[in-house]
Design an enzyme around this catalytic site. Structure first.
Site, PDB file in Angstrom:
ATOM      1  CG  HIS B 266      31.726  35.841  44.453  1.00  0.00           C
ATOM      2  ND1 HIS B 266      30.564  35.231  44.811  1.00  0.00           N
ATOM      3  CD2 HIS B 266      31.484  36.471  43.290  1.00  0.00           C
ATOM      4  CE1 HIS B 266      29.647  35.482  43.875  1.00  0.00           C
ATOM      5  NE2 HIS B 266      30.189  36.230  42.944  1.00  0.00           N
ATOM      6  NE  ARG B 331      30.430  40.187  43.134  1.00  0.00           N
ATOM      7  CZ  ARG B 331      31.087  39.894  42.012  1.00  0.00           C
ATOM      8  NH1 ARG B 331      32.367  40.145  41.917  1.00  0.00           N
ATOM      9  NH2 ARG B 331      30.459  39.355  40.999  1.00  0.00           N
ATOM     10  CG  HIS B 406      35.581  35.881  42.455  1.00  0.00           C
ATOM     11  ND1 HIS B 406      35.584  34.713  41.723  1.00  0.00           N
ATOM     12  CD2 HIS B 406      34.918  36.787  41.692  1.00  0.00           C
ATOM     13  CE1 HIS B 406      34.941  34.925  40.575  1.00  0.00           C
ATOM     14  NE2 HIS B 406      34.550  36.171  40.528  1.00  0.00           N
ATOM     15  CD  GLU B 430      42.248  38.213  38.321  1.00  0.00           C
ATOM     16  OE1 GLU B 430      41.820  37.378  37.503  1.00  0.00           O
ATOM     17  OE2 GLU B 430      42.212  38.035  39.554  1.00  0.00           O
TER      18      GLU B 430
END
Lengths: 261, 642
Positions: B266, B331, B406, B430
């Site tokens: 990030h 990003r 991130h 995740e």
């Protein structure tokens, strides 16, 4: 920028719930003002570990002020000297070289010490379990925009919902009351139309749960609001008391509550 | 071994609907005799445990935190995407699907992504009904914003605390089930092994973090929703407790690990301030809408106060390199360019280990153009957070930012049913690899976590239980006893090394290795070096580690040591995967594979596949398997932001 500080810490050490515990003095010789309070403890702990001593146990996780894990009493004040700040977001630049700092766990009957600065806050979960939710099945929700919510109500509900469940309010209260924690959840749910069908029942069961968990009552010291890292105000406690009064005189809810248990 | 993703065929719009009809059901009376273990109480685990409990299964829910409400989903700021098209701006399920496949740089499975886009709307309905206080318009209906460069406004948000509010919704649903008796909660418990018998997942071994008690928990199915492994890099935006242990232990028991090198960086995080740094704090990338990124043109100005550097001496490098997108490039590009300028000596801020790693994000022009009041209204809370951490006032002094790890798109391989290569082991959120390909779009993590938990697992776990009719083992089964013994042996070993170094010191060193060689930009030579160095560090760990205290009470050093031990194994796999993927795609940037303009050059002919790694034993190189990806509905294209 990089001036380093020397601090003297008096830290509460307690091996376990049955150990009486006591303060132990530590030197923190090389502390940068850019460190967070927890990073300062990390540095002390690294030193202790290298010497083969057990490091100071403390709860922490996100370190960005949102998970609610961290929290110690610093010089008598939960989360330390800054307003609306969690311990992890407090930085050492707010201390002076040579300061003596006293560090203790949250102290409340409902929060027994597990070890050192770590306490058991599961009583807060048990309060939520007693009705701090809206009874909606997964999959049975109506279309989201079917129920409009006036923007001011949504905003105030969000103010209350910002509670991170850290328990500082309990630690600050002379009665060790969880009123602000409870009132924040009730304020959040009762300002929204979705929360209204269960309102009376909810306030009664949750207030009873708070009593049963060994928290005290609110006697308007307002210490909770002063230390709340999310700046949640005691107006929510007033709202809760009103809701509780209304619920208490509504007998039909007694019948409902009875059937439910 | 062929990886069967069990993807339905036919028109993509009806695949999930048809599959749901084909799946087996379990009679309500039988559900209460079936136990499901759910590890992790973030969005995926919390939502999954609550929903499975509500269906009538006996659920055991585990988290290492002191309460289910604290999982790191709570820290997500920006929002959650959903294809509601409330803004009448051309959004649709297909567009969200399309954007997600493209954003993932064509390394995700189409069927999974389409299902995610379909259920996105149900997630918002569910959360609103739970009382999640989303932002609203004056008319009382839900507000949306555009996020992460999307051309439609499909992001729902609750101030900067969207993750917190969604998690509290899931947590409250979970507490309701605990009250109803369908879910048993085990806080402060860490999963340390997966029990696999006859090739199927039969339970887990946990350590009670307060008493140190090691015990087996047996079940008909196990769900891991234990989050990402970004903390392998030591410094990341993850919470300190985030770890890979649950999925790593499952990997060692036979679950394949997919695309471990897909780690997202990030660009707008607060830079490292010193060697004490314990984590990095992310600031919403919405800041790049009005802030201008620059560094001094001359390296010798790097230590100067920014106001002393006159306009002609400033290099607004993103505006210079990308005239069309400027400061709003994606990003990964914003991150790599920041790394470049700092590597070249133009970085600003504190010097840490001899390098200044920071670039300015300057609001001077925005304040002049819009006035301080407007800037305060838009970014006030972020500016406050920045000042709290750095002690600098961003209204007066430009912010300093630097990229940080991130999110991890990689994770355990799962099929369309979110089941891993071990039957009965499901992986959600995740922790799995499934939906984001090589790069996750902003506001899509929350969508995936809740989608998996509320709307996928209840169907697919039921199907497994109805179809396979697994049985629960007895605690006396030799495999159960052996798992418990193995966990005890491992803990004993960590406690008895008696060396000089702390778990954190090894963790920091591993983090530096991974960041340097397998971070924002990677090349074969660096990765090969890391593949040698990580095992060396691992060997040193087992010789020189020091863990004070015992295993029979709360011992945070021991917890950390166990997690670092697993990161030391995973770190090597990340590097191996990055080396084997000899192309650039999404966040995986191999310096050898770039276009003439320095952008990621994908190699679809050779790498349009998922890499799934199989554990081959300690000391052996894991085996790389492939799941080929086919794109029937979105044709792969090269992106351009010039």
């Amino acid at each position: 920028m990089t001036r380093s500080m020397r601090l003297v810490l008096d830290v509460w050490r307690q091996k376990g719930p049955k150990d009486p515990g006591g303060f132990v003095r530590y030197e923190a010789p090389d502390i940068s003002p850019d460190m967070s309070f927890l990073e300062m403890l990390d540095v002390v702990n690294e030193g202790l570990t290298e010497r083969g001593e057990e490091p100071i146990a403390f709860d922490h996780d996100c370190r960005e002020g949102i998970c609610g894990s961290c929290g110690v009493v610093i010089d008598g004040r939960p989360h330390g000297p800054l307003t609306a700040t969690t311990t992890c977001q407090l930085h050492m630049r707010h201390f002076q070289d040579g300061d003596h700092v006293t560090i203790e766990p949250w102290r409340a009957r409902a929060f027994p010490v597990i070890k050192d600065l770590v306490v058991d806050r599961s009583a807060l979960d048990r309060i939520i379990r007693a009705g701090g939710y809206i009874s909606i099945r997964t999959g049975s929700a109506p279309e989201a925009n079917d129920v409009p919510v006036p923007k001011p109500d949504a905003e105030v509900a969000m103010d209350a919902a910002a509670c991170i469940g850290c328990g500082a309010c309990v630690a600050a209260c002379p009665n060790a009351s969880a009123s602000l924690f409870l009132a924040a959840k009730l304020g959040h749910l009762h300002l929204l139309p979705q929360g209204l069908p269960e309102k009376d029942d909810r306030v009664r069961t949750m207030v009873s749960a708070m009593d049963a968990q060994g928290f005290g009552h609110c006697t308007n010291h307002r210490e909770c609001e002063a230390v709340c890292p999310k700046g949640i105000g005691v107006a929510f406690i007033a709202r809760m008391n009103r809701d509780f009064l209304i619920a208490s005189v509504a007998s039909r809810h007694e019948v409902m509550a009875h059937r439910r248990r | 071994m062929t990886l069967d993703a069990k993807v339905p065929s036919g028109p993509i719009e009806t695949r999930w609907q048809r599959r749901r009809f084909e799946m087996k059901l379990v009679n309500p009376a039988n559900r209460r005799n079936l136990t499901v273990i759910v590890v992790g109480t973030g969005l995926a685990g919390g939502a999954g445990a609550a929903s499975l409990g509500e269906l009538g299964y006996r659920v055991k829910s585990f988290c290492f935190q002191d309460s289910a409400r604290r999982a790191h989903s709570i820290a997500a700021q920006g929002g959650i995407n959903a294809a509601k098209n409330y803004q009448n701006d051309g959004d649709s399920v297909f567009r969200l699907f399309y954007d997600t496949v493209k954003g993932g740089d064509f390394r995700a499975r189409e069927s999974n992504v389409h299902r995610l886009a379909e259920i996105s709307a149900n997630i918002i309905d569910q959360c609103v009904a739970q009382g999640v206080p989303f932002a609203r318009e004056y008319g009382g209906l839900l507000a949306n914003r555009s996020f992460g460069g999307a051309q439609v406004s499909r992001t729902f948000y609750a101030r900067g605390q969207t993750g917190q509010q969604l998690l509290l919704g899931a947590y409250q649903a979970l507490e309701r089930q605990i009250d109803a008796g369908s879910v048993t909660m085990y806080p402060r418990h860490e999963m340390l092994d997966l029990i696999v018998v006859d090739g199927a997942a039969r339970g887990i071994v946990t350590r009670d973090l307060v008493t140190g008690k090691i015990e087996p928990h047996l079940a008909h199915a196990v769900v891991l929703a234990t989050g990402g492994y970004g903390n392998a890099f030591y410094l990341s935006t993850n919470a300190k407790g985030c770890n890979t242990t649950a999925i790593w232990r499952a990997f060692r028991k036979g679950a394949f690990f997919a695309n471990p090198c897909f780690t997202q960086i990030h660009p707008t995080c607060i830079p490292v301030s010193g060697a004490h740094q314990s984590k990095l704090t992310l600031m919403s990338e919405s800041l790049r809408n009005d802030g201008r990124v620059w560094v001094p043109k001359r390296a010798l100005d790097a230590g100067k106060a920014p106001e002393k550097i006159p306009e002609p001496e400033r290099d607004y490098y993103l505006e210079r390199l990308y005239p069309t997108f400027g400061n709003l490039v994606p990003r990964d590009i914003a991150s790599r360019r920041a790394k470049d300028v700092c590597d070249q000596g133009f970085g600003v801020g504190a010097e840490v280990s001899g390098v200044r790693r920071g670039v300015y994000l300057d609001f001077r022009d925005a304040i002049a153009r819009l006035g301080e009041a407007v800037v305060r209204e838009r970014y006030g809370n972020l500016f406050e957070m920045y000042e709290r951490i750095t002690g600098e006032d961003p209204y007066r002094v430009p912010m300093r930012i630097y990229p940080a790890i991130h999110y991890t798109m990689g994770g355990l391989w799962v099929d369309y049913h979110l089941m891993s290569t071990i039957p009965g082991l499901f992986v959600a959120g995740e922790a799995n690899f499934s939906d984001h390909g090589a790069n996750r779009l902003g506001a899509s993590a929350l969508m995936q976590g809740l989608g998996d938990g509320y709307f996928v697992l209840p169907y697919t776990v039921s199907h497994y239980l109805g179809d396979e009719r697994p049985v629960v083992l007895s605690e006396d089964h030799p495999e159960v006893k052996e798992s418990v013994k193995a966990v005890k042996r491992r803990l004993k070993r960590l406690l008895s090394i008696g060396g000089r170094r702390t778990p954190d010191s090894f963790h920091r060193e591993l983090g530096r290795l991974l960041w340097d060689h397998s971070g924002m930009a990677r090349n074969a030579a660096g990765l090969e070096r890391a593949i040698v160095k990580v095992p060396e560090l691992r060997a040193e760990f087992y010789e020189d580690l020091r863990v004070p205290g015992s295993g029979s009470d709360l011992n945070q050093s021991l917890e950390r040591a166990g997690r670092v031990a697993d990161f030391l194994e995973l770190g090597e796999l990340v590097c191996r995967d990055a080396l084997a993927r000899d192309e650039s795609c999404g966040c995986h940037f191999r310096e050898e594979h770039q276009t003439a303009d320095g952008e990621a050059a994908r190699d679809d002919a050779r790498f349009s596949h998922v890499a799934a790694w199989e554990f081959a034993g300690d000391g052996a190189v894991p085996r790389r398997h492939r799941e080929e990806l086919t794109f029937e509905f979105v044709k792969p294209t090269q992106r351009s932001y010039k």
